[in-house]
Design an enzyme around this catalytic site. Structure first.
Site, PDB file in Angstrom:
ATOM      1  N   GLY B  69       0.832  -1.197   0.000  1.00 21.94           N
ATOM      2  CA  GLY B  69       0.000   0.000   0.000  1.00 21.94           C
ATOM      3  C   GLY B  69       0.865   1.244   0.000  1.00 21.94           C
ATOM      4  N   THR B  70       1.948   1.176   0.747  1.00 23.55           N
ATOM      5  CA  THR B  70       2.883   2.305   0.810  1.00 23.55           C
ATOM      6  C   THR B  70       3.464   2.614  -0.559  1.00 23.55           C
ATOM      7  OG1 THR B  70       3.432   1.944   3.130  1.00 23.55           O
ATOM      8  CG2 THR B  70       5.089   3.063   1.793  1.00 23.55           C
ATOM      9  N   ASN B 149      -7.448   4.876   8.802  1.00 22.93           N
ATOM     10  CA  ASN B 149      -7.037   3.594   9.385  1.00 22.93           C
ATOM     11  C   ASN B 149      -7.152   3.571  10.904  1.00 22.93           C
ATOM     12  OD1 ASN B 149      -4.922   5.542   8.708  1.00 22.93           O
ATOM     13  ND2 ASN B 149      -3.565   4.193   9.843  1.00 22.93           N
ATOM     14  N   SER B 197      -4.452  -2.897  -1.072  1.00 20.51           N
ATOM     15  CA  SER B 197      -3.399  -3.780  -0.566  1.00 20.51           C
ATOM     16  C   SER B 197      -3.946  -5.157  -0.204  1.00 20.51           C
ATOM     17  CB  SER B 197      -2.767  -3.121   0.673  1.00 20.51           C
ATOM     18  OG  SER B 197      -1.888  -4.025   1.281  1.00 20.51           O
ATOM     19  N   THR B 235      10.638  -7.509 -11.552  1.00 17.73           N
ATOM     20  CA  THR B 235       9.970  -8.782 -11.837  1.00 17.73           C
ATOM     21  C   THR B 235       8.743  -8.943 -10.951  1.00 17.73           C
ATOM     22  OG1 THR B 235      12.058  -9.760 -12.484  1.00 17.73           O
ATOM     23  CG2 THR B 235      10.303 -11.294 -11.890  1.00 17.73           C
ATOM     24  N   CYS B 323       2.229   1.162  11.880  1.00 19.26           N
ATOM     25  CA  CYS B 323       3.421   1.829  11.369  1.00 19.26           C
ATOM     26  C   CYS B 323       3.956   2.852  12.367  1.00 19.26           C
ATOM     27  CB  CYS B 323       3.132   2.496  10.034  1.00 19.26           C
ATOM     28  SG  CYS B 323       2.630   1.315   8.782  1.00 19.26           S
TER      29      CYS B 323
END
Lengths: 151, 381
Positions: B69-70, B149, B197, B235, B323
């Site tokens: 998500g970041t 959040n 996410s 990748t 976080c």
């Protein structure tokens, strides 16, 4: 999943960064704080109030002194687990000591007695030491005026 | 264990794990390689893209896979700011964004962008009139999260989307807490860029996506190969992408039912807390909220102490964003809502999820009640 504070987690990883990590001794003092409460007015020879709730922690500490010794000690604490555990350990270290001896207790002594505390929480241990110093000053200032010979 | 921190992360659904395993065991080819074995991995990535587009209400080409998500937030904010920096250098956001947006905006300030951090009202929502007033001819991006959040408060994202569309300004919304969980497809919000996410949706960590409207200019922030049409080099995390898509579609299919179920559980929990824990206060209760989140302030006790007390009783909750755990500063979200530093310090977040049930919530309530009573008995305040 066990909590990070569980006993069976013998090999506790060294957490760094933002993760808080308290050892079993700290958790024990958080769950079963020693000498928690207040002394009555007649028991109290010295009282200290330090910290500021709006800054996150505050502590009140009462001492009862007999023949130059801290006979009784009690505290109340508002703050994080670190603040509560260090307050508790500080009172444990000070109880029964001579006032002169108790004056020399440092924040490092408290942290060491707890077996360490997260780096970010080290400032918490200063609160208890400052509260004790304030209570001793209060006792020193009031000695002679109050009930010095009251024993 | 009673896990009540679903806004931090969710347990992975077994079915999602099952869908991922073949791509960890056998189909390990590089999706960009030129032979049939690797083409199967490429096919899996494209199928995942279609699935997410279908659930979100957009075109597959508008989905870019990222690592978190970041990263999606960084790509959206930096990517548009860099692409449009020559047109103007003003960004509008809010004071309550996740740090992935907030600190990215702060970094852009150092690059010469001017950023407006809009305040929120006491209920935790941004005011559309205030946002409108902040827009200038220089504004090249508006970024406002969908649901906060920490409090779960929903921001008026649809209204903002309509407003900025008229002004031709790209609009990003961080929908990490809501994508696949609302009873409507996320692109219905009308934003031009949307972050989502996997691990908030019972999917794997390390797999996320950004929706970018086809017409929205955006520069890459990771440069290298031509993966994701040059918009995100590196990748592809094939198994993660497969898991993300599987988790997203499962979540979307359950969304309507879960929304109602969680709302009932959450509201009942809040009522019990308010009825029996004196001076408990629900933060954000005055605004529309997502149904799984409650943020509660308790007078004269510290939130981190409550969280540790709950942990010792087998209940996982948090003081706010995972976080920010360990950050001595009180929550920027609660402070922005006008809570005092002491009130913010005495707050915890409980976020429910798929395994939450009445029995668990009752046990969590009992543990919370015991913990607060005990901490109050030793509190000096």
């Amino acid at each position: 999943m066990g909590s990070v504070t569980s006993k069976e987690n013998a090999e506790q990883p060294e957490y760094s960064g933002p993760v808080l990590f308290y050892n079993d001794t700290v958790v024990d003092h958080f769950v079963n704080p020693r000498n928690v409460g207040e002394l009555t007015e007649s028991e109290t020879d010295g009282y200290g109030l330090v910290g500021d709730p709006s800054c996150g922690d505050q502590m009140k500490l009462w001492i009862s002194v007999r023949s130059g010794r801290i006979e009784k000690i009690a505290f109340k604490s508002y703050g994080c687990p670190g603040a509560i555990a260090t307050s508790s350990m500080l009172t444990d270290l000070a109880r029964g000591r001579s006032v002169e001896d108790a004056k020399r207790i440092t924040d490092d002594d408290v942290v060491e007695a707890l077996g360490g505390i997260p780096e970010r929480k080290k400032h918490c241990s200063l609160l208890g030491v400052m509260a004790l110093q304030a209570a001793i000053k209060d006792w020193e200032a009031g000695r002679g005026l109050k009930k010095e010979s009251g024993a | 264990m009673i896990y009540l921190d679903h806004n931090a992360t969710t347990p992975m659904d077994r079915r999602v794990l099952g869908a991922m395993l073949p791509y960890l065991e056998n189909e390990w080819g590089n999706p960009s390689s030129p032979y049939r074995f690797a083409a199967r991995a490429r096919l899996a990535v494209e199928r995942a893209r279609h699935k997410i587009a279908e659930c979100s209400g957009c075109r597959p080409e508008e989905i870019i896979f990222t690592s978190s998500g970041t990263e999606s937030d960084n790509l959206a904010v930096r990517g548009t700011a860099y692409a449009l920096g020559s047109r103007g250098r003003h960004i509008v956001t809010t004071a309550i964004e996740h740090h992935a947006v907030l600190n990215t905006c702060r970094a852009l300030e150092k690059d010469g962008f001017r950023v407006t951090y809009l305040p929120v009202d006491h209920s935790g929502a941004v005011r559309i009139e205030e946002l409108e007033r902040s827009l200038t001819a220089e504004t090249v991006l508006v970024t406002v999260m969908h649901a906060n959040n920490e409090t779960g408060v929903l921001q008026p994202v649809r209204e903002i989307a309509a407003l900025v569309k008229r002004r031709g300004i790209p609009f990003h919304t961080d929908a990490v807490q809501t994508a696949g969980k609302m009873p409507y497809p996320v692109c219905g919000l009308g934003a031009d860029l949307i972050s989502l996410s996997g691990h908030k949706l019972y999917g794997p960590k390390g797999a996320a996506a950004l929706f970018v409207r086809e017409t929205t200019p955006m520069s890459p922030i990771l440069t290298g190969g031509m993966q994701e049409k040059g918009r995100r080099a590196g990748t592809e995390n094939v198994a993660g992408i497969v898991g993300l898509a599987h988790a997203f579609s499962l979540s979307a299919s359950l969304a309507e039912e879960e929304y109602k179920r969680l709302e009932t559980l959450r509201d009942r929990f809040e009522q019990r807390v308010l009825a029996s824990i004196p001076s408990a206060k629900i933060n954000g209760a005055g605004a529309p909220r997502i149904p799984n989140t409650t943020n509660i302030s308790f007078d004269s006790v510290d939130g981190e102490s409550i969280v540790l007390g709950l942990d010792l009783e087998g209940v996982c909750a948090s003081t706010g964003s995972a976080c920010s755990t360990g950050d001595p500063e009180p929550s920027h979200v609660l402070l922005a809502m006008g809570l005092s530093s002491k009130e913010a310090q005495g707050s915890i977040r409980i976020s429910l999820g798929r395994e939450s049930d009445e029995k668990g919530m009752d046990a969590a309530f009992e543990a919370l009640s015991r913990t607060v009573v005990r901490l109050r008995s030793i509190s000096s305040v």
